[in-house]
Scaffold this active site. Structure first.
Site, PDB file in Angstrom:
ATOM      1  N   ASN A 287       0.868  -1.173   0.000  1.00  0.00           N
ATOM      2  CA  ASN A 287       0.000   0.000   0.000  1.00  0.00           C
ATOM      3  C   ASN A 287       0.909   1.229   0.000  1.00  0.00           C
ATOM      4  OD1 ASN A 287      -1.792   2.047   0.489  1.00  0.00           O
ATOM      5  ND2 ASN A 287      -2.311   1.408   2.582  1.00  0.00           N
ATOM      6  N   TRP A 288       1.011   1.834  -1.180  1.00  0.00           N
ATOM      7  CA  TRP A 288       1.928   2.977  -1.302  1.00  0.00           C
ATOM      8  C   TRP A 288       1.343   4.270  -0.763  1.00  0.00           C
ATOM      9  CZ3 TRP A 288       5.763   3.890  -5.876  1.00  0.00           C
ATOM     10  CH2 TRP A 288       6.831   2.991  -5.760  1.00  0.00           C
ATOM     11  N   LYS A 289       0.048   4.229  -0.359  1.00  0.00           N
ATOM     12  CA  LYS A 289      -0.603   5.434   0.168  1.00  0.00           C
ATOM     13  C   LYS A 289      -0.373   6.603  -0.817  1.00  0.00           C
ATOM     14  CE  LYS A 289      -0.222   3.437   4.686  1.00  0.00           C
ATOM     15  NZ  LYS A 289      -0.168   3.596   6.130  1.00  0.00           N
TER      16      LYS A 289
ATOM     17  N   HIS B 236      -9.803   1.446   4.774  1.00  0.00           N
ATOM     18  CA  HIS B 236      -8.530   1.631   5.485  1.00  0.00           C
ATOM     19  C   HIS B 236      -8.716   2.621   6.635  1.00  0.00           C
ATOM     20  CE1 HIS B 236      -4.409   2.801   6.302  1.00  0.00           C
ATOM     21  NE2 HIS B 236      -4.053   1.661   5.740  1.00  0.00           N
TER      22      HIS B 236
ATOM     23  N   GLU C   1      -6.974   5.002   7.641  1.00  0.00           N
ATOM     24  CA  GLU C   1      -6.715   6.410   7.302  1.00  0.00           C
ATOM     25  C   GLU C   1      -7.925   7.046   6.622  1.00  0.00           C
ATOM     26  OE1 GLU C   1      -2.987   5.726   5.317  1.00  0.00           O
ATOM     27  OE2 GLU C   1      -2.069   5.264   7.249  1.00  0.00           O
TER      28      GLU C   1
ATOM     29  N   GLU D   9      -5.838  -4.524  10.757  1.00  0.00           N
ATOM     30  CA  GLU D   9      -4.822  -3.486  10.914  1.00  0.00           C
ATOM     31  C   GLU D   9      -5.109  -2.701  12.189  1.00  0.00           C
ATOM     32  OE1 GLU D   9      -2.780  -2.499   6.991  1.00  0.00           O
ATOM     33  OE2 GLU D   9      -4.556  -1.246   7.080  1.00  0.00           O
TER      34      GLU D   9
ATOM     35  N   GLY E 262       1.984   2.706  10.760  1.00  0.00           N
ATOM     36  CA  GLY E 262       2.917   3.812  10.590  1.00  0.00           C
ATOM     37  C   GLY E 262       3.614   4.232  11.874  1.00  0.00           C
TER      38      GLY E 262
ATOM     39  N   SER F 230       2.960  -1.714  10.526  1.00  0.00           N
ATOM     40  CA  SER F 230       4.400  -1.785  10.779  1.00  0.00           C
ATOM     41  C   SER F 230       5.009  -3.156  10.480  1.00  0.00           C
ATOM     42  CB  SER F 230       4.712  -1.343  12.212  1.00  0.00           C
ATOM     43  OG  SER F 230       4.339   0.012  12.404  1.00  0.00           O
TER      44      SER F 230
ATOM     45  N   GLY G 233       2.597  -0.965   4.374  1.00  0.00           N
ATOM     46  CA  GLY G 233       2.652   0.451   4.008  1.00  0.00           C
ATOM     47  C   GLY G 233       4.095   0.902   3.839  1.00  0.00           C
ATOM     48  N   GLY G 234       4.616   1.572   4.846  1.00  0.00           N
ATOM     49  CA  GLY G 234       5.944   2.177   4.782  1.00  0.00           C
ATOM     50  C   GLY G 234       7.026   1.271   4.215  1.00  0.00           C
TER      51      GLY G 234
HETATM   52  P1  PGA Z   1       2.457   0.621   7.717  1.00  0.00           P
HETATM   53  O1  PGA Z   1       1.004   0.791   7.040  1.00  0.00           O
HETATM   54  O2  PGA Z   1       3.022  -0.671   7.209  1.00  0.00           O
HETATM   55  O3  PGA Z   1       3.221   1.810   7.273  1.00  0.00           O
HETATM   56  O4  PGA Z   1       2.232   0.573   9.209  1.00  0.00           O
HETATM   57  C1  PGA Z   1       0.156  -0.303   6.856  1.00  0.00           C
HETATM   58  C2  PGA Z   1      -1.129   0.151   6.228  1.00  0.00           C
HETATM   59  O5  PGA Z   1      -1.572   1.266   6.530  1.00  0.00           O
HETATM   60  O6  PGA Z   1      -1.743  -0.555   5.416  1.00  0.00           O
END
Ligand code: PGA
Length: 252
Positions: A9-11, A94, A96, A162, A168, A208, A229-230
């Protein structure tokens, strides 16, 4: 039997050049025996991703879609528009989106149904906040959020657990915490989708996930993949996570 699924997930990150470079390297390094891989860049980078991934077994996903097929919804993207491009997956609900854009259980469920209606597979995200965990409400929250699964087609579905406090933050759930939540979600999926579908349902962990914790998380019997994500922004790191996944299928 469940095939492990690792999704990036590149956001809101990336450029045309960076997607191109990243996917070329990813395809080179993937090797023959790997879990299912889904790459989810921002909308504007989907055509580039699709072009480079075409003919490979890396699927491309979007990070959101609307619940209507068309209409006066400025700034939104309909599921069929994604499907027309060749997008196969979409992330829905998600945290976010829930936190910053007013996503609710009801709107996430509507998006997921519409996405499946257009033939897209859905990664349906849910998870508790730190306050909810500390208040002992984790399982009640998961029960409420997962009610949406009842209206969905299990053949076009993966669930991502999640925990919001792990996204994050660099603070991942322990493998035992993840397994406990995933097992509860699989029991719940059994009630909502039927036992057979629940046994086949991939439940991904997100929050994470890094190269150094992926193997322990993915070794849990009900952790069938990861939403990253990250750590997915770095191709070496993402490949290390992919290669930490158990090669074999698992499940009943
Ligand atoms: P993260 O994000 O790996 O940066 O914690 C995961 C996600 O939001 O899907």
């Amino acid at each position: 039997m469940r095939r492990c699924l690792i999704s990036a997930n590149w956001k809101m990150h990336g450029t045309v050049a960076s997607v191109q470079d990243y996917l070329e390297k990813l395809l080179e390094r993937l090797g023959a025996d790997h879990p299912e891989v889904v790459f989810c860049p921002p909308f504007t980078l989907l055509p580039t991703a699709l072009l480079i991934a075409s003919g490979s077994d890396v699927a491309v996903g979007a990070q959101n879609c609307h619940w209507e097929t068309k209409g006066a919804f400025t700034g939104e993207v309909a599921p069929a528009m994604l499907a027309e491009l060749g997008v196969r997956w979409v992330i829905v609900g998600h945290s976010e989106r829930r936190q910053h854009f007013g996503e609710t259980d009801a709107s996430a469920a509507a998006r997921a149904r519409a996405a499946q209606g257009a033939g897209l597979s859905v990664i349906y995200c849910l998870g508790e906040t730190l306050e909810q965990r500390d208040a002992g409400e984790t399982f009640a929250v998961l029960e409420r959020q997962s009610a949406a699964l009842a209206g969905l087609d299990p053949a076009l579905l993966a669930v991502a657990y999640e925990p919001v406090w792990a996204i994050g933050t660099g603070r991942n759930a322990t493998p035992a915490q993840a397994q406990e939540a995933h097992a509860a979600l699989r029991r719940r999926a059994g009630e909502l989708l039927g036992e057979a579908a629940a046994r086949e349902l991939r439940i991904l962990y997100g929050g994470s996930v890094k190269p150094d914790n992926a193997a322990a998380l993915l070794a849990q019997p009900d952790v069938d993949g990861a939403l990253v994500g990250g750590a997915s922004l770095d191709v070496e790191g993402f490949c290390a996570i992919i290669h930490a996944a158990p090669g074999s299928r698992r499940g009943a």
